[in-house]
Design an enzyme around this catalytic site. Structure first.
Site, PDB file in Angstrom:
ATOM      1  N   THR A   1       0.835  -1.192   0.000  1.00  0.00           N
ATOM      2  CA  THR A   1       0.000   0.000   0.000  1.00  0.00           C
ATOM      3  C   THR A   1       0.874   1.248   0.000  1.00  0.00           C
ATOM      4  O   THR A   1       1.987   1.204   0.506  1.00  0.00           O
ATOM      5  CB  THR A   1      -0.827  -0.055   1.310  1.00  0.00           C
ATOM      6  OG1 THR A   1      -1.806  -1.058   1.157  1.00  0.00           O
ATOM      7  CG2 THR A   1      -1.491   1.248   1.667  1.00  0.00           C
TER       8      THR A   1
ATOM      9  N   ARG B   1     -14.021  -7.834  -0.028  1.00  0.00           N
ATOM     10  CA  ARG B   1     -13.297  -7.443   1.192  1.00  0.00           C
ATOM     11  C   ARG B   1     -12.743  -6.010   1.077  1.00  0.00           C
ATOM     12  O   ARG B   1     -12.179  -5.615   0.075  1.00  0.00           O
ATOM     13  CB  ARG B   1     -12.140  -8.430   1.421  1.00  0.00           C
ATOM     14  CG  ARG B   1     -11.270  -8.124   2.643  1.00  0.00           C
ATOM     15  CD  ARG B   1     -10.016  -7.380   2.274  1.00  0.00           C
ATOM     16  NE  ARG B   1      -9.061  -7.310   3.380  1.00  0.00           N
ATOM     17  CZ  ARG B   1      -8.011  -6.487   3.397  1.00  0.00           C
ATOM     18  NH1 ARG B   1      -7.796  -5.682   2.402  1.00  0.00           N
ATOM     19  NH2 ARG B   1      -7.186  -6.488   4.419  1.00  0.00           N
TER      20      ARG B   1
ATOM     21  N   GLY C   1     -10.216  -3.246   3.156  1.00  0.00           N
ATOM     22  CA  GLY C   1      -9.195  -3.207   4.206  1.00  0.00           C
ATOM     23  C   GLY C   1      -9.274  -1.962   5.070  1.00  0.00           C
ATOM     24  O   GLY C   1     -10.304  -1.272   5.114  1.00  0.00           O
ATOM     25  N   ASP C   2      -8.187  -1.673   5.732  1.00  0.00           N
ATOM     26  CA  ASP C   2      -8.136  -0.552   6.680  1.00  0.00           C
ATOM     27  C   ASP C   2      -7.895   0.800   6.006  1.00  0.00           C
ATOM     28  O   ASP C   2      -8.265   1.840   6.547  1.00  0.00           O
ATOM     29  CB  ASP C   2      -7.025  -0.786   7.701  1.00  0.00           C
ATOM     30  CG  ASP C   2      -5.665  -0.921   7.017  1.00  0.00           C
ATOM     31  OD1 ASP C   2      -5.570  -1.693   6.032  1.00  0.00           O
ATOM     32  OD2 ASP C   2      -4.706  -0.268   7.447  1.00  0.00           O
TER      33      ASP C   2
ATOM     34  N   THR D   1       0.057   0.671   6.864  1.00  0.00           N
ATOM     35  CA  THR D   1       0.163  -0.401   5.882  1.00  0.00           C
ATOM     36  C   THR D   1       0.342  -1.710   6.634  1.00  0.00           C
ATOM     37  O   THR D   1       1.086  -1.758   7.609  1.00  0.00           O
ATOM     38  CB  THR D   1       1.338  -0.203   4.911  1.00  0.00           C
ATOM     39  OG1 THR D   1       1.563  -1.433   4.201  1.00  0.00           O
ATOM     40  CG2 THR D   1       2.636   0.177   5.622  1.00  0.00           C
ATOM     41  N   GLY D   2      -0.337  -2.725   6.184  1.00  0.00           N
ATOM     42  CA  GLY D   2      -0.190  -3.999   6.889  1.00  0.00           C
ATOM     43  C   GLY D   2      -1.450  -4.812   6.771  1.00  0.00           C
ATOM     44  O   GLY D   2      -2.281  -4.553   5.888  1.00  0.00           O
TER      45      GLY D   2
ATOM     46  N   GLY E   1      -4.742  -5.451   7.137  1.00  0.00           N
ATOM     47  CA  GLY E   1      -5.808  -4.503   7.413  1.00  0.00           C
ATOM     48  C   GLY E   1      -6.794  -4.901   8.493  1.00  0.00           C
ATOM     49  O   GLY E   1      -7.263  -4.061   9.258  1.00  0.00           O
TER      50      GLY E   1
HETATM   51  N1  ASP Z   1      -3.421  -2.492   4.622  1.00  0.00           N
HETATM   52  C1  ASP Z   1      -3.765  -2.996   3.322  1.00  0.00           C
HETATM   53  C2  ASP Z   1      -5.046  -3.794   3.415  1.00  0.00           C
HETATM   54  O1  ASP Z   1      -5.193  -4.569   4.343  1.00  0.00           O
HETATM   55  C3  ASP Z   1      -2.699  -3.860   2.736  1.00  0.00           C
HETATM   56  C4  ASP Z   1      -1.349  -3.182   2.606  1.00  0.00           C
HETATM   57  O2  ASP Z   1      -0.910  -2.488   3.507  1.00  0.00           O
HETATM   58  O3  ASP Z   1      -0.703  -3.363   1.566  1.00  0.00           O
HETATM   59  O4  ASP Z   1      -5.861  -3.688   2.551  1.00  0.00           O
END
Ligand code: ASP
Length: 334
Positions: free
Chosen positions: A203, A231, A233-234, A253-254, A256
């Site tokens: 992200t 789905r 994400g965050d 980022t992570g 989510g």
């Molecule tokens: N945080 C993002 C998600 O869960 C994924 C990412 O950080 O690449 O959608």
């Protein structure tokens, strides 16, 4: 006594002036391929794109634009690059689509905009900004968001524009692992094994502090490879992956699901607001909590005094910062 006080304040003044004031920070995702697998050329390509994004945002700030403009111009550059999991480099869903999410928040008045699950908007961050500025809503999703983006005269592309070989192959690898049941169990969630070998997250996000002292934070993503059932994400959830107020701006980022359940970004701001914690402590405590829950990732945060922190609990996180003097810092690994 007077002399001591004079020298003490002199030392303080010198120390303070030596402290760099940052005006913009960015990330290109946590996780990252392992250092052993990173080629010199690939690393140079990442560094170059991150620098380009920082310079673009910096220029906006220098020219007196507000922090939202700075965040937008940095994120658009990262969205247009196939290196990152946003826009052109977005990962694939289980049914082979690129489904993107993005959000923006302006700290001055806490205005915010987000879009989720879109397939045809070339630059999702621009659509999030349009939602913030030109609609009475905060989050639009799917077809409705795409219709709105069209009405706002944003660039619409065919879904094939987002197809990239690397991301397609990641999906195939992951699906193969899924059928052979090579999945790693972490808490009640199942983490596909290839996330650990591959790019994992990716992200992009940016936080900027403009000349008027206003912060803005933005995040844009393709989500997680092999995601199913629409789905989200965050990243587009205000207070989870993206947040800004008058004190601090954050982009995460992570994994989510964990950032959502930890209300990660807002928790950092709340620790600063209600517990008087400093930026570093507030961010570290929040990420530690996510780790305890079984999640991983990282975040970037910038406060109104120009302090920054960029913690992560993965192998690396593409990240960069620029000071008010235009000095650029870029890091990938720990
Ligand atoms: N945080 C993002 C998600 O869960 C994924 C990412 O950080 O690449 O959608």
């Amino acid at each position: 006594m007077k002399k001591i006080l004079f020298f003490a304040s002199l030392i303080c003044a010198v120390l303070l002036s030596a402290q760099k004031k940052y005006v913009m920070i960015i990330h290109g995702g946590a996780g990252t391929i392992l250092k052993s697998k990173m080629t010199v050329e690939r690393e140079a390509a990442y560094r170059e794109k991150l620098s380009e994004a920082l310079k673009a945002g910096f220029e906006k700030i220098q020219n007196g634009n507000n922090s939202v403009e700075a965040v937008a111009s940095a994120i658009v550059i990262l969205e247009n690059s196939p290196l990152f999991n946003a826009g052109k480099g977005a990962v694939f869903t289980n049914d082979g689509k690129n489904e993107m999410d993005a959000a923006i928040m302006f700290g001055k008045d806490k205005s915010a905009g987000a879009i989720a699950g879109v397939h045809t908007i070339k630059n999702p961050i621009k659509a999030a900004i349009a939602v913030m500025r030109n609609s009475e809503h905060v989050m639009l999703s799917g077809e409705g968001a795409e219709k709105f983006a069209k009405e706002q005269n944003l660039e619409i592309v065919s879904p094939e524009y987002f197809w990239t070989k690397d991301r397609w192959e990641s999906l195939q690898k992951l699906k193969q692992k899924e059928t052979t049941k090579k999945l790693k169990k972490t808490s009640q969630y199942t983490l596909p094994e290839s996330y650990e070998i591959d790019q994992k997250f990716g992200t992009v996000g940016a936080v900027a502090l403009d000349k008027n002292g206003n912060l803005a934070a933005g995040t844009s993503t393709g989500g997680m490879t092999n995601k199913k059932y629409g789905r989200i994400g965050d990243a587009p959830i205000i207070g989870a992956g993206t947040y800004a107020d008058s004190q601090v701006g954050i982009s995460g980022t992570g994994w989510g699901e964990f950032f959502i359940r930890a209300t990660a970004a807002r928790t950092i701001a709340a620790k600063m607001e209600y517990q008087n914690k400093n930026l570093k402590t507030a961010a570290k405590e929040t990420l530690d909590e996510i780790e305890k829950m079984g999640g991983d990732g990282g975040l970037i945060a910038l406060d109104r005094d120009g302090n920054i922190t960029m913690p992560f609990n993965t192998a690396g996180m593409y990240r960069g910062a620029i000071t008010e003097d235009g000095e650029i810092f870029i890091e990938i690994f720990k």
